[in-house]
Design a protein around this motif. Structure first.
Motif, short mmCIF file in Angstrom:
data_model
loop_
_atom_site.label_atom_id
_atom_site.label_comp_id
_atom_site.label_asym_id
_atom_site.label_seq_id
_atom_site.Cartn_x
_atom_site.Cartn_y
_atom_site.Cartn_z
N SER A 217 0.85 -1.19 0.00
CA SER A 217 0.00 0.00 0.00
C SER A 217 0.88 1.24 0.00
O SER A 217 2.05 1.19 0.41
CB SER A 217 -0.91 0.02 1.23
OG SER A 217 -0.14 0.15 2.43
N ARG A 218 0.31 2.34 -0.48
CA ARG A 218 1.09 3.57 -0.55
C ARG A 218 1.53 4.04 0.83
O ARG A 218 2.69 4.37 1.03
CB ARG A 218 0.27 4.66 -1.24
CG ARG A 218 1.02 5.99 -1.36
CD ARG A 218 0.21 7.03 -2.10
NE ARG A 218 0.99 8.22 -2.34
CZ ARG A 218 0.53 9.28 -2.99
NH1 ARG A 218 -0.70 9.28 -3.47
NH2 ARG A 218 1.30 10.34 -3.17
N THR A 219 0.60 4.05 1.77
CA THR A 219 0.93 4.51 3.12
C THR A 219 1.98 3.62 3.76
O THR A 219 2.94 4.11 4.38
CB THR A 219 -0.34 4.53 3.99
OG1 THR A 219 -1.32 5.38 3.38
CG2 THR A 219 -0.02 5.05 5.38
N GLY A 220 1.81 2.30 3.63
CA GLY A 220 2.77 1.38 4.22
C GLY A 220 4.15 1.50 3.60
O GLY A 220 5.17 1.49 4.31
N ILE B 58 5.51 4.13 2.02
CA ILE B 58 6.13 5.40 2.42
C ILE B 58 6.60 5.32 3.87
O ILE B 58 7.70 5.77 4.22
CB ILE B 58 5.15 6.57 2.22
CG1 ILE B 58 4.91 6.80 0.73
CG2 ILE B 58 5.67 7.84 2.88
CD1 ILE B 58 3.91 7.89 0.41
N GLY B 59 5.77 4.71 4.73
CA GLY B 59 6.16 4.55 6.13
C GLY B 59 7.42 3.72 6.28
O GLY B 59 8.30 4.04 7.08
N ASP C 257 3.45 4.71 -6.65
CA ASP C 257 3.19 5.42 -5.40
C ASP C 257 4.45 5.82 -4.65
O ASP C 257 4.40 6.68 -3.77
CB ASP C 257 2.31 4.57 -4.47
CG ASP C 257 0.88 4.50 -4.96
OD1 ASP C 257 0.48 5.38 -5.75
OD2 ASP C 257 0.15 3.57 -4.56
N THR C 258 5.58 5.19 -4.94
CA THR C 258 6.85 5.61 -4.32
C THR C 258 7.90 5.92 -5.38
O THR C 258 9.09 5.83 -5.12
CB THR C 258 7.37 4.52 -3.36
OG1 THR C 258 7.54 3.29 -4.09
CG2 THR C 258 6.43 4.30 -2.20
#
Length: 310
Positions: free
Chosen positions: A163-166, A168-169, A254-255
């Protein structure tokens, strides 16, 4: 009289010798560094700038393309998104690493028992290459065999990079894990340079550790904070290795940060002209952001924070 005149002459000679010894070194001493910088920084930068105005697939000779690469660059939605992602990751890195490295650096500068051993263990990630760190974390975060697979109550399906959030995190955490020790060293050295008399005077006035930290340590570390932030900004905007190994620009794009997009354009798409334009734009953005930080912080006008103290 003769003896007195001889003594005076010797004293003048020693004075001139001392003055020569404290004089600034000449330009000749800087020549090796200037030659090295010119050959490995300025010359490649000029060649990249020239290449950005050409069309070249890596075979044959580059053909002049004018502003075609640049016009396509600013109309490319992936390029614009990559710039935003680069700024986002850099900003998150600064927000996470600055307080962590500041607190650890100040702590490591103290006389606590066992401090040297703990500090040495903490600085181990700094000795590892970005590639080794990224491979290590990719194995640790494997959704089938890594830590997330053993703690699904915390990580859900365990696919943090899916996932994008994961993703990036993960990039922010991995970067902080490796580079926080570097910035901690900066703060550790700067903290040890703060005169102890300031803390002694504050203790006499009844100031506790918290007040001493905010009223003495932080103001004295202002130059170190600006230096650390500039290093984070430049390093964050030019990050490439960790993205290549951990996410490969995914999921989707996404990244796909600017440095990775340059790699995709040049070395995957064989469009070296467009890749050179992205690289040059990245240099300009990183330089501009660094200059803004220096200007806004007043770093270029700063004097020593210990002026007048012995």
């Amino acid at each position: 009289m003769t003896s007195a005149a001889t003594t005076a002459a010797r004293a003048r000679g020693r004075g001139r010798a001392a003055a020569r010894g404290t004089a600034r070194p000449g330009v000749v001493w800087a020549l090796p560094a200037l030659v090295f910088f010119g050959l490995f920084a300025l010359v490649p930068l000029v060649l990249v700038a020239v290449l950005s105005f050409t069309s070249w697939s890596g075979l044959g000779s580059p053909a002049f393309a004018g502003l075609a690469n640049w016009s396509r660059l600013f109309k490319d939605p992936v390029m614009l998104q990559s710039l935003w992602l680069s700024v986002l990751l850099t900003g998150l890195g600064v927000l996470v690493q600055t307080p962590l490295s500041l607190l650890i650096g100040v702590w490591a500068a103290g006389p606590q028992r066992g401090r040297a051993v703990l500090a040495a263990v903490f600085f181990v990630p700094l000795l590892l290459s970005v590639t080794a760190v990224s491979v290590l974390w990719r194995a640790l975060l494997d959704p089938n065999f890594g830590v997330p697979a053993q703690a699904r109550w915390l990580f859900g399906d365990g696919n943090l990079l899916g996932s994008r959030t994961g993703a990036i995190g993960v990039l922010v955490v991995v970067s902080a894990w490796q580079y926080t020790p570097l910035h901690s060293l900066i703060y550790q050295g700067a903290t040890r340079a703060i005169p102890k008399v300031l803390y002694q005077a504050a203790a006499v006035d009844g100031a506790g550790r918290v007040r001493q930290f905010f009223h003495i340590t932080l103001p004295q570390l202002r130059n170190a904070v600006v230096t650390s932030v500039i290093l984070m900004v430049v390093g964050g905007l030019t990050t490439f290795d960790s993205v290549l190994i951990l996410t490969q620009g995914g999921p989707g794009s996404d990244t796909t940060i600017t440095a990775y997009y340059m790699y995709e354009k040049a070395f995957k798409g064989f469009d070296y002209g467009a890749g050179a334009a992205i690289a040059l734009l990245l240099v300009v953005v990183a330089t501009a952001v660094s200059l803004v930080v220096v200007r806004l912080s007043g770093y270029d006008r700063m004097a020593g924070t210990q002026e007048g103290l012995s």
